[in-house]
Design an enzyme around this catalytic site. Structure first.
Site, short mmCIF file in Angstrom:
data_model
loop_
_atom_site.label_atom_id
_atom_site.label_comp_id
_atom_site.label_asym_id
_atom_site.label_seq_id
_atom_site.Cartn_x
_atom_site.Cartn_y
_atom_site.Cartn_z
N GLU A 51 -62.94 -8.53 52.13
CA GLU A 51 -62.38 -7.25 52.54
C GLU A 51 -62.81 -7.07 53.98
O GLU A 51 -63.89 -6.56 54.25
CB GLU A 51 -62.86 -6.12 51.63
CG GLU A 51 -62.03 -4.86 51.75
CD GLU A 51 -62.48 -3.97 52.89
OE1 GLU A 51 -62.10 -4.26 54.04
OE2 GLU A 51 -63.21 -3.00 52.62
N ASP B 192 -62.76 4.05 47.14
CA ASP B 192 -61.39 3.93 47.64
C ASP B 192 -60.60 3.19 46.56
O ASP B 192 -60.60 1.96 46.49
CB ASP B 192 -61.38 3.17 48.96
CG ASP B 192 -59.99 3.12 49.60
OD1 ASP B 192 -58.99 3.20 48.85
OD2 ASP B 192 -59.91 2.99 50.83
N HIS C 280 -59.53 4.87 52.79
CA HIS C 280 -60.54 5.26 53.78
C HIS C 280 -60.17 4.80 55.18
O HIS C 280 -60.79 5.22 56.16
CB HIS C 280 -61.93 4.73 53.37
CG HIS C 280 -62.12 3.27 53.59
ND1 HIS C 280 -61.64 2.30 52.72
CD2 HIS C 280 -62.73 2.58 54.58
CE1 HIS C 280 -61.95 1.11 53.16
NE2 HIS C 280 -62.62 1.24 54.30
N GLU D 101 -63.39 -3.26 64.67
CA GLU D 101 -64.61 -3.59 63.92
C GLU D 101 -64.29 -4.39 62.65
O GLU D 101 -64.99 -4.29 61.64
CB GLU D 101 -65.40 -2.32 63.55
CG GLU D 101 -66.09 -1.69 64.74
CD GLU D 101 -67.10 -0.62 64.36
OE1 GLU D 101 -67.02 -0.10 63.23
OE2 GLU D 101 -67.95 -0.30 65.20
#
Length: 335
Positions: free
Chosen positions: A126, A33, A275, A135
């Site tokens: 991240e 990504d 993504h 999540e």
């Protein structure tokens, strides 16, 4: 592989979630990504003056790429924490890049591990998930912040903004939602109703967006609390053409404001692919709108009671137009 249920192995669904990040394909997707990885690299590389001789904590270090960015910029030492088995590969990667004297990797949960230092100067992570918070690891970042971040310490990134807009998406809705109304001559409406309440993560063509965007939630990671992540926020969007509204979409922007010149990236439909894509919330019925029409409402987001990494999202909205008035409230579940 074991065929034992989680309760018989002593593992929880949260443990299985973390273990899923040991699979290489997930890390390949994230590393490839370009928007994600280049933004982090630029934020760190262009802030060498901030990282030089500083102690850094990488929360959810994965393959160790962010830890290596920080070490390469002169960090005094980097501690990477991850409970997934990917950390075993990360140790090899760090050694292969001759950085074992600068990076220490610790396997375990941030909530449970101990660092060899009392505090850190910078936290990098991240942590973002779909719809930013699904999540996500933000709760874990906040734990690390409260346990170890020094006064006046920095977090990379440190700000996030969530947005909502409306879209026309009749063809896809018919294929994915209305399909269940007539399946080879049989009604499967119960599945249709369930599918409608499950948000779709997908790439939305920017030409389908038919309203202004509304920023409904801003998060300052230096000050936000876990309680703040369960919220109700208003939104107001304006239609930009005569059209049908079949769904709302949500996305987020990320900001590294500690940089000399702030670096940011967007996961919106008009931005370069990431993504995270966008999150689509189909409405029970299409709305007929004209240019200038206003749709206003609110979004309530909170962790699911049974599994806090899932989200319960309520979208209430109202629209008054020439075709009539629409007033609706829908509960969605991201799981």
């Amino acid at each position: 592989m074991t065929d034992k249920a989680p309760e018989t192995t002593g593992l929880t669904s949260k443990d299985y979630y973390f273990d899923s990040y040991a699979h290489f394909g997930i890390h390949e997707e994230m590393l490839k990504d370009e928007v994600r990885t280049t933004s982090y690299r630029n934020a760190i590389y262009l802030s060498k003056h901030l990282f030089k001789d500083k102690v850094v904590l990488d929360v959810g270090c994965g393959t160790g790429i962010l830890s290596m960015f920080a070490a390469s910029c002169g960090a005094k030492h980097v501690y990477g924490v991850d409970m997934s088995n990917i950390i075993d590969q990360a140790r090899i990667i760090v050694a292969d890049n001759n950085l074992t004297d600068r990076i220490t990797l610790i396997k375990g949960k941030v909530e449970e591990v101990e660092l060899p230092v009392k505090e850190v100067d910078i936290i990098i992570s991240e942590w973002m998930g779909y719809f930013l918070l699904y999540e996500s690891m933000l709760d874990t970042v906040l734990v690390a912040r409260d346990r170890w971040l020094a006064k006046d310490g920095l977090i990379f990134p440190d700000k996030a903004v969530m947005h909502i807009a409306s879209i026309e998406d009749g063809q896809y809705r018919e294929e994915k939602i209305d399909f269940w109304d007539n399946v080879y001559g049989f009604k499967m409406t119960s599945i249709r109703d369930a599918a409608l309440k499950e948000p779709l993560v997908d790439v939305v063509d920017p030409s389908n967006v038919n309203s202004s965007a509304s920023a409904f939630k801003e998060i300052d990671i230096l000050t936000v609390t876990k309680e703040d992540l369960a919220f109700t926020a208003p939104f107001r969007i304006t239609s930009n053409r005569d059209d049908y509204v079949h769904a709302f979409i949500a996305w987020f922007d990320i900001v590294f404001s500690a940089c000399h010149k702030p670096i940011h990236f967007s996961t919106g439909p008009a931005a370069k692919y990431t993504h995270w894509k966008q999150t689509v919330f189909y409405t029970p019925d299409a709305m007929v709108v004209e240019a200038g029409d206003v749709i206003e409402g609110s979004i309530t987001c909170k962790p699911n009671t049974d599994n806090p990494r899932d989200l319960d999202i309520d979208i209430s909205y109202e629209h008054e137009g020439k075709a009539g008035t629409t007033k609706e409230s829908v509960r969605y579940k991201m799981n």
